[in-house]
Design a protein around this motif. Structure first.
Motif, PDB file in Angstrom:
ATOM      1  N   LEU A 123       0.842  -1.185   0.000  1.00 22.90           N
ATOM      2  CA  LEU A 123       0.000   0.000   0.000  1.00 22.90           C
ATOM      3  C   LEU A 123       0.885   1.246   0.000  1.00 22.90           C
ATOM      4  O   LEU A 123       1.770   1.389   0.842  1.00 22.90           O
ATOM      5  CB  LEU A 123      -0.909   0.012   1.224  1.00 22.90           C
ATOM      6  N   GLN A 124       0.665   2.111  -0.978  1.00 18.58           N
ATOM      7  CA  GLN A 124       1.478   3.321  -1.086  1.00 18.58           C
ATOM      8  C   GLN A 124       0.770   4.528  -0.508  1.00 18.58           C
ATOM      9  O   GLN A 124       1.352   5.304   0.232  1.00 18.58           O
ATOM     10  CB  GLN A 124       1.816   3.591  -2.554  1.00 18.58           C
ATOM     11  N   GLU A 125      -0.499   4.703  -0.855  1.00 20.30           N
ATOM     12  CA  GLU A 125      -1.244   5.882  -0.418  1.00 20.30           C
ATOM     13  C   GLU A 125      -2.587   5.446   0.138  1.00 20.30           C
ATOM     14  O   GLU A 125      -3.337   4.734  -0.516  1.00 20.30           O
ATOM     15  CB  GLU A 125      -1.435   6.845  -1.585  1.00 20.30           C
ATOM     16  N   SER A 126      -2.891   5.903   1.353  1.00 20.15           N
ATOM     17  CA  SER A 126      -4.142   5.499   1.992  1.00 20.15           C
ATOM     18  C   SER A 126      -5.230   6.559   1.886  1.00 20.15           C
ATOM     19  O   SER A 126      -6.371   6.301   2.239  1.00 20.15           O
ATOM     20  CB  SER A 126      -3.900   5.161   3.457  1.00 20.15           C
ATOM     21  N   SER A 127      -4.902   7.734   1.380  1.00 18.91           N
ATOM     22  CA  SER A 127      -5.885   8.802   1.266  1.00 18.91           C
ATOM     23  C   SER A 127      -6.458   8.862  -0.145  1.00 18.91           C
ATOM     24  O   SER A 127      -5.734   9.085  -1.117  1.00 18.91           O
ATOM     25  CB  SER A 127      -5.224  10.150   1.604  1.00 18.91           C
ATOM     26  N   LYS A 128      -7.775   8.668  -0.241  1.00 16.41           N
ATOM     27  CA  LYS A 128      -8.428   8.744  -1.548  1.00 16.41           C
ATOM     28  C   LYS A 128      -8.344  10.155  -2.120  1.00 16.41           C
ATOM     29  O   LYS A 128      -8.176  10.328  -3.328  1.00 16.41           O
ATOM     30  CB  LYS A 128      -9.879   8.281  -1.432  1.00 16.41           C
ATOM     31  N   ARG A 129      -8.449  11.161  -1.268  1.00 12.74           N
ATOM     32  CA  ARG A 129      -8.336  12.548  -1.740  1.00 12.74           C
ATOM     33  C   ARG A 129      -6.982  12.811  -2.379  1.00 12.74           C
ATOM     34  O   ARG A 129      -6.880  13.447  -3.419  1.00 12.74           O
ATOM     35  CB  ARG A 129      -8.544  13.523  -0.588  1.00 12.74           C
TER      36      ARG A 129
END
Length: 148
Positions: A123-129
């Motif tokens: 997982l690289q980025e956990s923020s959908k925004r």
């Protein structure tokens, strides 16, 4: 670590495939054939985890697509399922309500979003925004570059 991600239609056609470990072309086609037949043939109330060779297969059906991840045997299945959910929500946030046609006609965008979510099987980025913001910035750069 995630070894591969597959998006498979109800008919067994691969709509998106990303391999994070080296597999030969023959191994990839056999894996897709085996996994798609196992996943598509399962009842909707069945467990979303399977064991296949040296991997755990974690899958979830959204609309007419099966989102499948092949992970190491010692990985947590629920975290892998949450990563798939996160990828689907990111696609939904960009496409509105993502469907199979969105992936067929905009496969490059789907791959870009997948690359923002998962890098090298983690997982690289956990923020959908953040994912959508980065994607829109990339799109703006491409649009500006195309106008020049």
């Amino acid at each position: 670590m995630i070894q591969f991600i597959l998006l498979i239609s109800r008919q067994g056609k691969v709509r998106l495939a990303k391999w994070y470990s080296p597999f030969s072309t023959k191994e990839k086609s056999k894996a897709v054939r085996d996994i798609s037949s196992m996943v598509i043939g399962r009842l909707s109330k069945s467990c979303n985890f399977l064991e296949w060779k040296d991997f755990k297969i974690v899958w979830r059906k959204y609309a007419s697509l099966y989102f499948v991840a092949g992970v190491d045997k010692d990985d947590n299945e629920l975290i892998s399922l949450e990563i798939l959910q996160h990828f689907v929500e990111s696609l939904d946030k960009y496409f509105g309500h993502v469907c199979e046609l969105d992936l067929i006609f905009n496969f490059n965008k789907a791959y870009y979003i997948l690359d923002e979510v998962i890098a090298a099987g983690e997982l690289q980025e956990s923020s959908k925004r953040t994912i959508i913001r980065l994607f829109n910035q990339q799109g703006a750069l491409l649009d500006a570059d195309g106008k020049d």
